[in-house]
Scaffold this motif. Structure first.
Motif, PDB file in Angstrom:
ATOM      1  N   SER A   1       0.834  -1.195   0.000  1.00 44.58           N
ATOM      2  CA  SER A   1       0.000   0.000   0.000  1.00 44.58           C
ATOM      3  C   SER A   1       0.869   1.246   0.000  1.00 44.58           C
ATOM      4  CB  SER A   1      -0.922   0.009   1.218  1.00 44.58           C
ATOM      5  OG  SER A   1      -1.735   1.159   1.187  1.00 44.58           O
ATOM      6  N   VAL A   2       0.818   1.985  -1.081  1.00 49.90           N
ATOM      7  CA  VAL A   2       1.673   3.167  -1.210  1.00 49.90           C
ATOM      8  C   VAL A   2       0.897   4.473  -1.352  1.00 49.90           C
ATOM      9  CG1 VAL A   2       3.610   1.861  -2.163  1.00 49.90           C
ATOM     10  CG2 VAL A   2       1.905   2.827  -3.710  1.00 49.90           C
ATOM     11  N   VAL A   3      -0.405   4.406  -1.566  1.00 50.34           N
ATOM     12  CA  VAL A   3      -1.208   5.623  -1.688  1.00 50.34           C
ATOM     13  C   VAL A   3      -1.436   6.176  -0.284  1.00 50.34           C
ATOM     14  CG1 VAL A   3      -3.407   6.603  -2.418  1.00 50.34           C
ATOM     15  CG2 VAL A   3      -2.331   4.819  -3.795  1.00 50.34           C
ATOM     16  N   ASP A   4      -1.054   7.450  -0.072  1.00 49.37           N
ATOM     17  CA  ASP A   4      -1.195   8.059   1.243  1.00 49.37           C
ATOM     18  C   ASP A   4      -1.676   9.505   1.084  1.00 49.37           C
ATOM     19  OD1 ASP A   4      -1.108   8.384   4.005  1.00 49.37           O
ATOM     20  OD2 ASP A   4       0.929   7.612   4.192  1.00 49.37           O
ATOM     21  N   ALA A   5      -2.129  10.076   2.179  1.00 46.31           N
ATOM     22  CA  ALA A   5      -2.757  11.406   2.161  1.00 46.31           C
ATOM     23  C   ALA A   5      -1.818  12.494   1.643  1.00 46.31           C
ATOM     24  CB  ALA A   5      -3.257  11.766   3.553  1.00 46.31           C
ATOM     25  N   ASP A   6      -0.524  12.363   1.863  1.00 50.46           N
ATOM     26  CA  ASP A   6       0.402  13.422   1.456  1.00 50.46           C
ATOM     27  C   ASP A   6       0.654  13.470  -0.050  1.00 50.46           C
ATOM     28  OD1 ASP A   6       1.899  11.044   1.447  1.00 50.46           O
ATOM     29  OD2 ASP A   6       3.751  12.097   1.966  1.00 50.46           O
ATOM     30  N   GLN A   7       0.006  12.601  -0.801  1.00 54.21           N
ATOM     31  CA  GLN A   7       0.150  12.614  -2.255  1.00 54.21           C
ATOM     32  C   GLN A   7      -0.950  13.445  -2.923  1.00 54.21           C
ATOM     33  OE1 GLN A   7      -0.024   8.341  -2.394  1.00 54.21           O
ATOM     34  NE2 GLN A   7       2.110   8.209  -3.024  1.00 54.21           N
ATOM     35  N   PHE A   8      -1.793  14.081  -2.126  1.00 55.24           N
ATOM     36  CA  PHE A   8      -2.923  14.838  -2.660  1.00 55.24           C
ATOM     37  C   PHE A   8      -2.765  16.318  -2.333  1.00 55.24           C
ATOM     38  CE2 PHE A   8      -4.237  10.503  -2.277  1.00 55.24           C
ATOM     39  CZ  PHE A   8      -4.967  10.295  -3.430  1.00 55.24           C
ATOM     40  N   TYR A   9      -2.987  17.138  -3.348  1.00 56.60           N
ATOM     41  CA  TYR A   9      -2.831  18.584  -3.244  1.00 56.60           C
ATOM     42  C   TYR A   9      -4.130  19.228  -3.702  1.00 56.60           C
ATOM     43  CZ  TYR A   9       2.144  17.609  -2.902  1.00 56.60           C
ATOM     44  OH  TYR A   9       3.370  17.145  -2.499  1.00 56.60           O
TER      45      TYR A   9
ATOM     46  N   ARG B   1      -1.929   3.727  10.109  1.00 59.41           N
ATOM     47  CA  ARG B   1      -0.996   4.836   9.879  1.00 59.41           C
ATOM     48  C   ARG B   1      -1.236   5.885  10.966  1.00 59.41           C
ATOM     49  NH1 ARG B   1      -1.964   5.148   3.422  1.00 59.41           N
ATOM     50  NH2 ARG B   1      -0.357   3.696   2.800  1.00 59.41           N
ATOM     51  N   ILE B   2      -1.181   5.418  12.196  1.00 55.28           N
ATOM     52  CA  ILE B   2      -1.367   6.326  13.321  1.00 55.28           C
ATOM     53  C   ILE B   2      -0.102   6.230  14.160  1.00 55.28           C
ATOM     54  CG2 ILE B   2      -2.709   6.725  15.431  1.00 55.28           C
ATOM     55  CD1 ILE B   2      -5.155   5.827  13.892  1.00 55.28           C
ATOM     56  N   PRO B   3       0.482   7.328  14.574  1.00 54.09           N
ATOM     57  CA  PRO B   3      -0.065   8.673  14.489  1.00 54.09           C
ATOM     58  C   PRO B   3      -0.058   9.207  13.059  1.00 54.09           C
ATOM     59  CG  PRO B   3       2.174   8.755  15.351  1.00 54.09           C
ATOM     60  CD  PRO B   3       1.812   7.303  15.212  1.00 54.09           C
ATOM     61  N   LEU B   4      -0.909  10.198  12.817  1.00 49.54           N
ATOM     62  CA  LEU B   4      -1.000  10.811  11.500  1.00 49.54           C
ATOM     63  C   LEU B   4       0.256  11.647  11.262  1.00 49.54           C
ATOM     64  CD1 LEU B   4      -4.711  11.994  11.629  1.00 49.54           C
ATOM     65  CD2 LEU B   4      -3.798  10.012  10.437  1.00 49.54           C
TER      66      LEU B   4
ATOM     67  N   LYS C   1       1.448  12.076   7.948  1.00 49.55           N
ATOM     68  CA  LYS C   1       1.374  12.642   6.607  1.00 49.55           C
ATOM     69  C   LYS C   1       0.030  13.339   6.437  1.00 49.55           C
ATOM     70  CE  LYS C   1       4.474   9.240   4.615  1.00 49.55           C
ATOM     71  NZ  LYS C   1       4.654   8.236   3.572  1.00 49.55           N
ATOM     72  N   SER C   2       0.044  14.454   5.738  1.00 55.51           N
ATOM     73  CA  SER C   2      -1.172  15.240   5.552  1.00 55.51           C
ATOM     74  C   SER C   2      -1.341  15.608   4.090  1.00 55.51           C
ATOM     75  CB  SER C   2      -1.095  16.546   6.349  1.00 55.51           C
ATOM     76  OG  SER C   2      -0.964  16.303   7.712  1.00 55.51           O
ATOM     77  N   PRO C   3      -2.592  15.762   3.653  1.00 52.83           N
ATOM     78  CA  PRO C   3      -2.807  16.305   2.323  1.00 52.83           C
ATOM     79  C   PRO C   3      -2.421  17.789   2.330  1.00 52.83           C
ATOM     80  CG  PRO C   3      -4.895  16.062   3.467  1.00 52.83           C
ATOM     81  CD  PRO C   3      -3.838  15.466   4.346  1.00 52.83           C
TER      82      PRO C   3
END
Length: 156
Positions: free
Chosen positions: A30-38, A75-78, A80-82
């Motif tokens: 699993s490589v899709v994570d929140a920090d890949q979204f802008y 993926r806690i703690p959070l 990575k962030s969008p």
């Protein structure tokens, strides 16, 4: 994106199992994570809601991955962030948020506002971005967003 990723991981697992190879570690795949979204959002509150929704969906998909593959995946703690910017997409330098070469897809929900319903500021934005001069034209407000997207992706 995450449901698609989970389906791909499932296909890899099934193909691997059919050949008798080693067990697939779904968490590693699993490589899709929140920090890949802008994103760029006009309203401050909707911008914060978008960030929260991304984290919530990430958590929901982590639970689904855990259930589907029998492995605990969190993926806690959070950490990575969008990247959601509060601003007007037509006035924001998209390259400052994410260089075009690093962008794989552009998705959006720009406003559709016919020429007769545009504010004076919106008409000025369309004229400026579309290089229409003082005459203006009758472009829908959304046309400015698509022109800006084309320039960002160097498709002009």
């Amino acid at each position: 994106m995450r449901p698609l990723e989970i389906e791909i991981i499932r296909e890899i697992r099934d193909a691997t199992a059919a050949t008798g190879q080693a067990v697939l570690d779904a968490a590693w795949q699993s490589v899709v994570d929140a920090d890949q979204f802008y994103g760029i959002e006009l309203g401050e509150f909707p911008a914060r809601i978008a960030e929260t929704a991304m984290w919530m969906m990430n958590h929901i998909m982590n639970n689904r991955l855990s259930l589907d593959f029998g492995q605990t995946f969190v993926r806690i703690p959070l950490e990575k962030s969008p990247y959601i910017v509060h601003g007007d997409a037509l006035k924001t330098d998209w390259s400052g948020l994410l260089p075009p070469g690093d962008c794989s897809f552009v998705l959006g929900n720009p406003p559709f506002v016919g020429m007769k319903y545009q504010t004076a500021d919106q008409r000025a934005q369309v004229r400026g971005i579309a290089a229409l001069g003082k005459g203006g034209g009758t472009l829908d407000y959304v046309a400015a967003w698509f022109i800006k997207e084309g320039e960002y992706l160097n498709l002009d």
